[in-house]
Structure formats: C-alpha cells, structure tokens
Design a protein around this motif. Structure first.
Motif, PDB file in Angstrom:
ATOM      1  N   SER A 129      59.494 -28.545  11.658  1.00  0.00           N
ATOM      2  CA  SER A 129      58.845 -29.730  11.113  1.00  0.00           C
ATOM      3  C   SER A 129      58.558 -29.522   9.629  1.00  0.00           C
ATOM      4  N   VAL A 130      58.366 -30.621   8.917  1.00  0.00           N
ATOM      5  CA  VAL A 130      58.080 -30.535   7.482  1.00  0.00           C
ATOM      6  C   VAL A 130      56.807 -29.725   7.241  1.00  0.00           C
ATOM      7  N   LEU A 131      55.775 -29.969   8.038  1.00  0.00           N
ATOM      8  CA  LEU A 131      54.506 -29.263   7.831  1.00  0.00           C
ATOM      9  C   LEU A 131      54.663 -27.765   8.102  1.00  0.00           C
ATOM     10  N   LYS A 132      55.450 -27.410   9.116  1.00  0.00           N
ATOM     11  CA  LYS A 132      55.668 -25.977   9.374  1.00  0.00           C
ATOM     12  C   LYS A 132      56.474 -25.353   8.244  1.00  0.00           C
ATOM     13  N   ASP A 142      55.277 -22.216   6.006  1.00  0.00           N
ATOM     14  CA  ASP A 142      56.040 -20.965   5.966  1.00  0.00           C
ATOM     15  C   ASP A 142      56.686 -20.697   4.612  1.00  0.00           C
ATOM     16  N   ARG A 143      56.698 -21.694   3.706  1.00  0.00           N
ATOM     17  CA  ARG A 143      57.400 -21.533   2.443  1.00  0.00           C
ATOM     18  C   ARG A 143      56.814 -20.417   1.599  1.00  0.00           C
ATOM     19  N   GLU A 144      57.689 -19.578   1.061  1.00  0.00           N
ATOM     20  CA  GLU A 144      57.283 -18.531   0.127  1.00  0.00           C
ATOM     21  C   GLU A 144      58.462 -18.208  -0.787  1.00  0.00           C
ATOM     22  N   SER A 145      58.154 -17.663  -1.955  1.00  0.00           N
ATOM     23  CA  SER A 145      59.193 -17.267  -2.901  1.00  0.00           C
ATOM     24  C   SER A 145      59.630 -15.841  -2.587  1.00  0.00           C
ATOM     25  N   LEU A 146      60.908 -15.683  -2.254  1.00  0.00           N
ATOM     26  CA  LEU A 146      61.443 -14.374  -1.871  1.00  0.00           C
ATOM     27  C   LEU A 146      62.545 -13.970  -2.834  1.00  0.00           C
ATOM     28  N   ILE A 196      65.550 -27.834  -1.494  1.00  0.00           N
ATOM     29  CA  ILE A 196      66.141 -26.526  -1.198  1.00  0.00           C
ATOM     30  C   ILE A 196      65.085 -25.578  -0.635  1.00  0.00           C
ATOM     31  N   ASN A 197      63.941 -25.523  -1.293  1.00  0.00           N
ATOM     32  CA  ASN A 197      62.884 -24.609  -0.863  1.00  0.00           C
ATOM     33  C   ASN A 197      62.435 -24.903   0.569  1.00  0.00           C
ATOM     34  N   LEU A 198      62.239 -26.182   0.892  1.00  0.00           N
ATOM     35  CA  LEU A 198      61.758 -26.544   2.217  1.00  0.00           C
ATOM     36  C   LEU A 198      62.838 -26.344   3.273  1.00  0.00           C
ATOM     37  N   PHE A 199      64.098 -26.645   2.925  1.00  0.00           N
ATOM     38  CA  PHE A 199      65.171 -26.387   3.881  1.00  0.00           C
ATOM     39  C   PHE A 199      65.261 -24.892   4.186  1.00  0.00           C
ATOM     40  N   CYS A 200      65.244 -24.073   3.141  1.00  0.00           N
ATOM     41  CA  CYS A 200      65.326 -22.619   3.340  1.00  0.00           C
ATOM     42  C   CYS A 200      64.170 -22.126   4.216  1.00  0.00           C
ATOM     43  N   SER A 201      62.980 -22.633   3.961  1.00  0.00           N
ATOM     44  CA  SER A 201      61.832 -22.245   4.764  1.00  0.00           C
ATOM     45  C   SER A 201      62.012 -22.646   6.219  1.00  0.00           C
TER      46      SER A 201
END
Length: 216
Positions: free
Chosen positions: A39-42, A46-50, A170-175
């Motif tokens: 989900s978008v909220l999850k 979970d998003r972080e810069s790696l 991109i960031n949210l898809f990757c997360s």
C-alpha cells in the motif's frame, strides 16, 4: 597456421557479437504488472535512502514496473502519465544508465532506445563512488523548451518540481517492492549533457541509482 587464424577470427567475431548484444539498439520491456507492491502508506513507512547495492542486474519485470511507475502512460486514451506535469507538458525524460549503455525510456512504446554505448555511471556518480556500484541509475532530464514562451525562471521551477515528482514515484515504487535507491542532485552535468547529446534547453535535474539492497 590457417586453423589458428580461423580460430582467432572466430573469437573476434564472437567478441564483437557479444559486445553488440550487451547493448542492443532497442529493449522492448515486458508488460508492467500493475497489481504489485505494498500500500502507499506502507511504502511511505518503509521508504529510506539506501546507498549500498547487491551485485547483479535488476530483473526484467522489476525494470519494466519501475519505469512505468516512474513516468509511464497510465491513461492510453489521452497519453497521460503516472506523474503529473505542469500544464501537462510532459517535459521529463528518463535516461537509464546501465553498465553496458545508456538508454532513453520511451513511454509510448514502453521500450528503451540506446543513446550511448559503454559504462557512464561515473558521470551520474559525480565523484560519489557508491553510485558506480548500482546496476542502473535513472537520470531525470527536463526539456524546458516544451514550456514555450513562459519566463525562464518559471520553466526552471516547473521542470525541477516535475522531476521531483517523478523521483518520488521511483522512491515509493522501490520501497514498495524492496529495491534500494536514493534521490540525488550530484552528477557531472556537462559530461552527461555531452554523452546524452542534450540541447541547451534539456537540463539534468535529479538522478536515482537503483539496485537490490546489499544487506537485506
């Protein structure tokens, strides 16, 4: 002697064919799977810069879904995109930098077109070596000429905002599927403009190195 020459010639041909196949002129992406991900909220949670990436290429399905999510066409009847843009000018182009070559994403055909052979990840890195370990990087380029006669500062602002929206996709898809990435503005802009054959109106804005997480 003739046999030796024949074997040498065969190896040269094999090598040339291998180099050619490593960077085909066009890559037809597989159909995006639009049912994937959290989900978008999850994804936000979970998003972080790696900045560390496992070795190996991103698989075909992940690559296809990534590019479609970034700025693909989600309304075929109108040609509109997953990312909004100022006045619907759709001025953001995605250049995908692989070790074997750099490609332009073509949303209409959901394919990649070869722009430059060879490994140009160092230009995206701009002195930060971790970028050169990512299996690919996406460079967002704004074609400010698409805004027509609006003032330059407004066009620059709109291009920057729209590139940021694509980067956030991109960031949210990757997360959501477990890929590692980080948004960056550091890069060798003159070098990229040269290798990508960009006009004065085409501005590299943001880049995202992407790969599978190294330690997960």
């Amino acid at each position: 002697m003739r046999r030796v020459l024949f074997l040498a010639f065969s190896l040269i041909l094999l090598s040339c064919n291998s180099l050619h196949s490593a960077a085909p002129e066009t890559i037809d992406l597989v159909k995006p799977d639009k049912s994937r991900g959290s989900s978008v909220l999850k994804a936000m949670n979970d998003r972080e810069s790696l900045r560390e990436y496992a070795p190996g290429k991103i698989n075909d399905q992940d690559l296809s879904d990534l590019l479609w999510a970034a700025n693909g066409i989600n309304r075929p009847e109108s040609g509109k995109r997953t990312a909004p843009s100022a006045m619907n000018k759709q001025e953001i182009d995605l250049y995908v930098v692989f070790p074997e070559g750099t490609y332009l994403y073509q949303p209409q055909s959901h394919s990649l077109k070869l722009i430059a052979k060879g490994d140009h990840r160092n230009l995206v890195a701009g002195g930060q070596d971790f970028v050169k370990t990512a299996p690919l990087s996406i460079v967002m380029v704004a074609d400010l000429s698409k805004f027509g006669n609006i003032p330059d500062d407004h066009a620059q602002l709109a291009g920057s905002l729209d590139a940021g929206i694509v980067s956030q996709n991109i960031n949210l898809f990757c997360s959501s599927i477990g890929l590692a990435t980080v948004p960056r503005i550091t890069m060798d802009i003159p070098g990229l403009k040269k290798i990508l054959n960009l006009s004065d109106n085409q501005k590299p804005m943001i880049n995202n190195p992407i790969g599978y997480p190294k330690n997960k």
